[in-house]
Design an enzyme around this catalytic site. Structure first.
Site, PDB file in Angstrom:
ATOM      1  N   ARG A   1     -32.552  -1.430   0.569  1.00 50.27           N
ATOM      2  CA  ARG A   1     -32.557  -0.765  -0.894  1.00 50.27           C
ATOM      3  C   ARG A   1     -33.761  -0.109  -1.119  1.00 50.27           C
ATOM      4  O   ARG A   1     -33.775   0.919  -1.797  1.00 50.27           O
ATOM      5  CB  ARG A   1     -32.297  -2.250  -1.951  1.00 50.27           C
TER       6      ARG A   1
ATOM      7  N   HIS B   1     -24.947   4.167  -0.040  1.00 49.27           N
ATOM      8  CA  HIS B   1     -24.767   2.818  -0.764  1.00 49.27           C
ATOM      9  C   HIS B   1     -25.383   1.779   0.131  1.00 49.27           C
ATOM     10  O   HIS B   1     -25.169   1.589   1.315  1.00 49.27           O
ATOM     11  CB  HIS B   1     -23.101   2.556  -0.709  1.00 49.27           C
TER      12      HIS B   1
ATOM     13  N   ARG C   1     -32.767   8.581  -1.380  1.00 51.72           N
ATOM     14  CA  ARG C   1     -32.278   9.413  -2.519  1.00 51.72           C
ATOM     15  C   ARG C   1     -33.129  10.336  -2.902  1.00 51.72           C
ATOM     16  O   ARG C   1     -32.966  11.512  -3.486  1.00 51.72           O
ATOM     17  CB  ARG C   1     -31.982   8.441  -3.494  1.00 51.72           C
TER      18      ARG C   1
ATOM     19  N   THR D   1     -31.272   4.214  -7.902  1.00 55.78           N
ATOM     20  CA  THR D   1     -30.049   4.783  -7.915  1.00 55.78           C
ATOM     21  C   THR D   1     -30.144   6.259  -8.774  1.00 55.78           C
ATOM     22  O   THR D   1     -29.316   7.193  -8.056  1.00 55.78           O
ATOM     23  CB  THR D   1     -29.229   3.864  -9.113  1.00 55.78           C
TER      24      THR D   1
ATOM     25  N   GLU E   1     -18.855  -7.285   0.591  1.00 56.61           N
ATOM     26  CA  GLU E   1     -18.578  -5.870   1.136  1.00 56.61           C
ATOM     27  C   GLU E   1     -18.282  -5.707   2.598  1.00 56.61           C
ATOM     28  O   GLU E   1     -17.575  -4.905   3.019  1.00 56.61           O
ATOM     29  CB  GLU E   1     -19.807  -5.008   0.654  1.00 56.61           C
TER      30      GLU E   1
ATOM     31  N   PHE F   1     -18.508   5.509 -16.320  1.00 54.90           N
ATOM     32  CA  PHE F   1     -18.729   6.689 -15.198  1.00 54.90           C
ATOM     33  C   PHE F   1     -17.607   5.935 -14.130  1.00 54.90           C
ATOM     34  O   PHE F   1     -17.673   6.608 -13.021  1.00 54.90           O
ATOM     35  CB  PHE F   1     -20.289   6.566 -14.645  1.00 54.90           C
TER      36      PHE F   1
END
Ligand code: GTP
Ligand code: MG
Length: 138
Positions: free
Chosen positions: A85, A115, A102, A91, A126, A57
């Protein structure tokens, strides 16, 4: 204080969910100490998602994350990495707990709105990829 890297992905921005995500972060009590809307260059996308290089992916993921503007943020607060999170949810949105971002706003694993860094090392990495130190105002 702990910091994490959070990003509203292109699907979230396109669907007008930036305010919803920011609202949840602020109402939780975390502080947004840096924020910008930006188009992610191809090379930055490949570096950011470097851990997934070689997976089936990967190309689609890079194409998606560069498909439109994102809203990039540094968020600060106690336990913010793990707690963000939790607020994001799993996810795969169909596995995300109800009430998470989500679960509430996404249906597919490819376009899952938000994200968030998955640990202290990725948070530091990051934040450094997306922000200069002087862009962070705590
Ligand atoms: P990010 O916050 O985007 O990093 O998501 P995550 O930490 O919950 O998941 P992970 O880092 O494992 O994967 C990064 C992104 O790749 C996910 O958000 C998905 O969009 C995508 N992804 C991960 N696993 C799969 C998969 O099995 N199939 C597909 N199509 N996409 C995947
Ligand atoms: Mg990840």
């Amino acid at each position: 204080t702990e910091r994490t890297y959070i990003m509203v992905k292109p699907d979230g921005v396109r669907r007008g969910l930036t305010g919803e995500v920011i609202g949840r972060i602020e109402r939780k009590g975390f502080r947004i100490v840096a924020m910008k809307k930006m188009l992610i260059p191809q090379s930055l996308a490949e570096t950011h998602y470097g851990e997934h290089k070689g997976k089936p992916f990967f190309e689609g993921l890079v194409r998606f994350i560069t498909s439109g503007p994102v809203v990039a943020m540094v968020v600060e607060g106690p336990g913010v990495i793990a707690e963000m999170r939790r607020l994001m949810g799993a996810t795969r949105p169909w596995e995300a707990a109800p009430g998470t971002i989500r679960a509430d706003f996404a249906t597919t694993v490819d376009e899952n709105i938000i994200h968030g860094s998955d640990g202290p090392e990725s948070a530091a990495r990051e934040i450094g990829l997306f922000f200069k130190p002087e862009e962070i105002l705590s």
